[in-house]
Design an enzyme around this catalytic site. Sequence first.
Site, PDB file in Angstrom:
ATOM      1  N   ARG A 137     -44.341  11.687  39.159  1.00  0.00           N
ATOM      2  CA  ARG A 137     -43.336  12.127  38.270  1.00  0.00           C
ATOM      3  C   ARG A 137     -42.159  12.042  38.828  1.00  0.00           C
ATOM      4  NH1 ARG A 137     -46.021  18.279  36.467  1.00  0.00           N
ATOM      5  NH2 ARG A 137     -48.104  17.328  35.890  1.00  0.00           N
ATOM      6  N   ARG A 144     -42.136  20.329  45.323  1.00  0.00           N
ATOM      7  CA  ARG A 144     -41.724  19.277  44.076  1.00  0.00           C
ATOM      8  C   ARG A 144     -41.507  17.980  44.375  1.00  0.00           C
ATOM      9  NH1 ARG A 144     -39.859  21.031  39.143  1.00  0.00           N
ATOM     10  NH2 ARG A 144     -39.305  23.140  40.035  1.00  0.00           N
ATOM     11  N   GLU A 199     -45.704  28.617  40.870  1.00  0.00           N
ATOM     12  CA  GLU A 199     -46.907  28.009  39.897  1.00  0.00           C
ATOM     13  C   GLU A 199     -47.605  27.155  40.542  1.00  0.00           C
ATOM     14  OE1 GLU A 199     -47.181  24.744  36.528  1.00  0.00           O
ATOM     15  OE2 GLU A 199     -45.046  25.620  36.918  1.00  0.00           O
ATOM     16  N   SER A 236     -51.180  25.652  35.574  1.00  0.00           N
ATOM     17  CA  SER A 236     -50.770  26.075  34.026  1.00  0.00           C
ATOM     18  C   SER A 236     -52.040  25.605  33.025  1.00  0.00           C
ATOM     19  CB  SER A 236     -49.510  25.091  33.931  1.00  0.00           C
ATOM     20  OG  SER A 236     -49.022  25.629  32.609  1.00  0.00           O
ATOM     21  N   ARG A 289     -49.823  21.906  46.573  1.00  0.00           N
ATOM     22  CA  ARG A 289     -49.433  23.095  46.556  1.00  0.00           C
ATOM     23  C   ARG A 289     -50.456  24.085  46.958  1.00  0.00           C
ATOM     24  NH1 ARG A 289     -45.003  24.627  41.529  1.00  0.00           N
ATOM     25  NH2 ARG A 289     -43.853  22.807  42.061  1.00  0.00           N
TER      26      ARG A 289
END
Length: 434
Positions: free
Chosen positions: A271, A286, A358, A361, A399
């Site tokens: 990403r 991130r 988070e 999701s 994560r």
Amino acid sequence: MLDINQLRNDLAGVAAALARRGVALDTARFESLEAERKSIQTRTQDLQSKRNALSKQVGGAKGSGQDPAPVLAEVAGLGDALKQLERELDSVQAKLRDFLLELPNVTHASTPAGRSADENVEVRRVGTPRAFDFAVRDHTDLGEALGMLDFETAAKLSGARFTFLRGDLARMHRALAQLMLDTHTREHGYTECYTPYIVNAQTLVGTTQLPKFEADMFAVRKGGAAHGDDADEKLYLISTSEITLTNSVRDRILPAEALPVRLTAHTPCFRSEAGSYGKDTRGMIRQHQFDKVEMVQVVRPEDSYVALEAMTGHAEAILKKLELPYRVVALCTGDIGFAAAKTYDLEVWLPGQQAYREISSCSNCEAFQARRMQARYRNSQGKPELVHTLNGSGLAVGRTLVAVMENYQRADGSIEVPAALRPYMGGQEIVARR
């Protein structure tokens, strides 16, 4: 993609539904394109009727010995006009499709109303954050002190937002992915897949990354004379295996008995993090490249909300096995993703940040992706009907590693290996500097 008939039959209702997401529907633009489409179709029908009538005149002229040439010439002229109208219709249909591709999904009635993440609704908390009797460190300090987390080398190789893992932390990262895959395949009924990491543009349109979110993707080109005409084709690194798993049913009509389809895969994800400048610049939260175990379900429409609850539970199962405190949050209309009708986020407790962050999701996209992909099944009447698609992280591996490091840290800087992970690490109980 929204059903264009929804806009045609209830434009005001769709506009109101999108407004709840903070999206202003350009109703005037849609009405203008629709008027143009209807005008072209009306003119086409008129010319077709006229051509049919003239064709009968040709037959009559021939039967009565008259010269049909003038009528044939007029018929030929109408054929040219119809071809031009066909081109005009294709153009306006393409504009309507482009218009629809820019619109997000309509949210489910149970999605909380809100304008930002501040208005997301906590559904439940599981586990109690550990009380430490020493000053806690975040994963960056822990990993660097162990000599196993090396951002300097990653930056030298690739730049910012990349990670270089060594030794037992690299092993733990791999072990976490294996635990996730084994749990989802052995206990939750998913089929493990190995998928491409590079896809074409059509694939990304199917799962909504294109055209709207191209800036979030890393693009590559084949290049070189060996690829001939395809040398300049733009391809993309996947940002999640949701893309490849979901598109596996693209342009297919599945038999009803094939549903539900449950697929899982462990892949790297790439990403660009466009728009995230300045956010989470420290550590592994991130990154431009990270690993994730993804879950995808393809189901009958009437089953999709039961499937969403089940999928969320499948993601929670990993956190429970690792005994990590977490909470489940229902995303509000202003924070939910582009393709989702309803989403639950799982947020794990990170002692180093003293915050829930988070880690998964889980979303029900209803028929939004299926309409783009033309993914269907034969319903009880034997007719093709759009499926519903769901996706969820089960979990983000990096994560999860961060959460384990911070929640299982010890005063001497070592990290306890969670009991559920020890079989995947040869019985190892502690990660310590060697």
